[in-house]
Design a protein around this motif. Structure first.
Motif, mmCIF file in Angstrom:
data_model
loop_
_atom_site.group_PDB
_atom_site.id
_atom_site.type_symbol
_atom_site.label_atom_id
_atom_site.label_comp_id
_atom_site.label_asym_id
_atom_site.label_seq_id
_atom_site.Cartn_x
_atom_site.Cartn_y
_atom_site.Cartn_z
ATOM 1 N N HIS A 41 0.813 -1.210 0.000
ATOM 2 C CA HIS A 41 0.000 0.000 0.000
ATOM 3 C C HIS A 41 0.850 1.265 0.000
ATOM 4 N N MET A 42 2.027 1.194 0.627
ATOM 5 C CA MET A 42 2.919 2.350 0.602
ATOM 6 C C MET A 42 3.547 2.576 -0.770
ATOM 7 N N ARG A 43 3.490 1.587 -1.615
ATOM 8 C CA ARG A 43 3.978 1.743 -2.997
ATOM 9 C C ARG A 43 2.833 2.111 -3.925
ATOM 10 N N ILE A 44 1.677 1.473 -3.752
ATOM 11 C CA ILE A 44 0.588 1.677 -4.711
ATOM 12 C C ILE A 44 -0.160 2.991 -4.471
ATOM 13 N N VAL A 45 -0.396 3.370 -3.200
ATOM 14 C CA VAL A 45 -1.150 4.597 -2.919
ATOM 15 C C VAL A 45 -0.417 5.842 -3.424
ATOM 16 N N PRO A 46 0.874 6.026 -3.086
ATOM 17 C CA PRO A 46 1.570 7.190 -3.638
ATOM 18 C C PRO A 46 1.639 7.164 -5.165
ATOM 19 N N ALA A 47 1.775 5.960 -5.740
ATOM 20 C CA ALA A 47 1.854 5.860 -7.207
ATOM 21 C C ALA A 47 0.548 6.315 -7.843
ATOM 22 N N VAL A 48 -0.573 5.903 -7.280
ATOM 23 C CA VAL A 48 -1.885 6.295 -7.813
ATOM 24 C C VAL A 48 -2.098 7.800 -7.675
ATOM 25 N N LEU A 49 -1.633 8.368 -6.552
ATOM 26 C CA LEU A 49 -1.834 9.793 -6.293
ATOM 27 C C LEU A 49 -0.765 10.670 -6.929
ATOM 28 N N GLY A 274 -5.161 -11.231 -2.830
ATOM 29 C CA GLY A 274 -5.051 -11.769 -4.174
ATOM 30 C C GLY A 274 -5.356 -10.720 -5.232
ATOM 31 N N LEU A 275 -6.432 -9.964 -5.016
ATOM 32 C CA LEU A 275 -6.800 -8.917 -5.971
ATOM 33 C C LEU A 275 -5.753 -7.806 -6.005
ATOM 34 N N LEU A 276 -5.207 -7.461 -4.845
ATOM 35 C CA LEU A 276 -4.188 -6.423 -4.791
ATOM 36 C C LEU A 276 -2.952 -6.840 -5.578
ATOM 37 N N GLY A 277 -2.544 -8.097 -5.408
ATOM 38 C CA GLY A 277 -1.388 -8.596 -6.149
ATOM 39 C C GLY A 277 -1.621 -8.562 -7.647
ATOM 40 N N ILE A 278 -2.812 -8.938 -8.066
ATOM 41 C CA ILE A 278 -3.149 -8.923 -9.496
ATOM 42 C C ILE A 278 -3.124 -7.499 -10.043
ATOM 43 N N VAL A 279 -3.686 -6.563 -9.273
ATOM 44 C CA VAL A 279 -3.694 -5.154 -9.701
ATOM 45 C C VAL A 279 -2.266 -4.625 -9.832
ATOM 46 N N LEU A 280 -1.417 -4.961 -8.881
ATOM 47 C CA LEU A 280 -0.031 -4.508 -8.937
ATOM 48 C C LEU A 280 0.690 -5.040 -10.168
ATOM 49 N N VAL A 285 2.698 -4.385 -15.878
ATOM 50 C CA VAL A 285 2.668 -4.821 -17.274
ATOM 51 C C VAL A 285 2.136 -3.734 -18.199
ATOM 52 N N THR A 286 1.091 -3.045 -17.754
ATOM 53 C CA THR A 286 0.456 -2.025 -18.602
ATOM 54 C C THR A 286 1.104 -0.650 -18.494
ATOM 55 N N GLY A 287 2.014 -0.508 -17.500
ATOM 56 C CA GLY A 287 2.657 0.783 -17.321
ATOM 57 C C GLY A 287 1.881 1.763 -16.470
ATOM 58 N N TRP A 288 0.807 1.299 -15.818
ATOM 59 C CA TRP A 288 0.040 2.177 -14.913
ATOM 60 C C TRP A 288 0.936 2.694 -13.805
ATOM 61 N N PHE A 289 1.774 1.781 -13.258
ATOM 62 C CA PHE A 289 2.663 2.153 -12.180
ATOM 63 C C PHE A 289 4.105 2.141 -12.666
ATOM 64 N N ALA A 290 4.820 3.196 -12.337
ATOM 65 C CA ALA A 290 6.217 3.266 -12.767
ATOM 66 C C ALA A 290 7.077 2.355 -11.900
#
Length: 290
Positions: A41-49, A274-280, A285-290
């Protein structure tokens, strides 16, 4: 945004400021003690924001917030273990249950201390390969599978009073997995305790009590590392804000976890992980997150 390093230590949280760190403190506090991985969450939340990664130093220092929450929530247990073991030591009653549990907690901490020291240079380094979103994503999925298997095959009958030295050592070894971002300390220890047959609330209680020394050592070590790199007054004040907010949210996270485990099961966390891992992984893969 670019990574922020102070003499090789990842201190990205300093540039975020008070409001953003307070928000991340809420996220950190809630996810640190739930079996869903605070690092993810500390990686995905800042990345989304679109914010700077707060860095591994922030996550490690936040262990002290988790420590405050666990000690306050389980104060009755902590008090009994602390004062009961000291009293038993004075009486030289080494068969006392509080003394034995205190000794087991110490012994169960040794594996993660050894592993933590061995991997410290990699874990907290800037651009650490272990903090990549791919590693975190796969770790989330792997732990979702293991926690699900524990729910399926566990007996859910034993209590902390039934615990043995072997139980403590096995949960302590499982705790080493928490060094891998995405695994989650509470996730790995809860899974191990469930696998050993403990009832769900008792598994959580056992895992939290066993993790107290490791949580304290991790947090204090990080404060010392930040001191050694001469973190400025502004950085310390930002960190304190995060700690205070995270402590409060972590307490309510424990309360919520215990209610869920008492009334339902760990399946909500299995599905979420499981869903969080898939989203990450999809984001990588899609480049959503750097």
């Amino acid at each position: 945004m670019a990574d922020v390093c102070t003499q090789g230590l990842d201190t990205g949280f300093v540039g975020l400021g008070y409001a953003k760190v307070a928000f991340l403190g809420v996220v950190q506090g809630i996810t640190e003690l739930l079996p869903i991985s605070s690092t993810a969450h500390m990686r995905i939340v800042p990345a989304v924001l679109g914010w700077q990664d707060p860095g591994s130093a922030f996550s490690a220092a936040m262990q002290l917030a988790a420590l405050a929450a666990v000690v306050s929530y389980f104060w009755g247990d902590v008090r009994d273990i602390l004062f009961g073991s000291v009293d038993a030591l004075v009486r030289r009653d080494f068969a006392d249950p509080f003394f034995r549990l205190a000794l087991w907690i110490i012994l169960a901490t040794i594996p993660i201390v050894i592993a933590g020291v061995a991997l410290s240079g990699t874990l907290n380094a800037c651009n650490s390969p272990l903090r990549t979103l791919s590693v975190i994503g796969w770790a989330c999925i792997a732990m979702a599978v293991l926690l699900g298997l524990a729910e399926i095959y566990a007996r859910h009958k034993r209590t902390v009073g039934d615990a043995t030295l072997t139980d403590a050592l096995l949960v302590g070894i499982a705790q080493v997995g928490a060094l891998i971002p995405g695994v989650s300390r509470s996730g790995s220890t809860l899974t191990a305790a469930l696998g050993l047959g403990f009832a769900r609330p008792e598994a959580a209680r056992f895992s939290f009590l066993l993790g107290l020394p490791a949580i304290a050592l991790a947090g204090l070590k990080e404060l010392w590392e930040l001191h050694k790199v001469h973190l400025g007054a502004h950085g310390w004040s930002v960190l304190v804000v995060g700690l205070v907010v995270a402590s409060i949210s972590a307490f309510f996270a424990i309360w919520g976890l215990m209610r869920v485990l008492e009334r339902f099961s760990a399946w909500p966390f299995v599905i979420y992980r499981g869903l969080l891992g898939i989203v990450l992984l999809a984001g990588v893969v899609t480049g959503w997150f750097a």
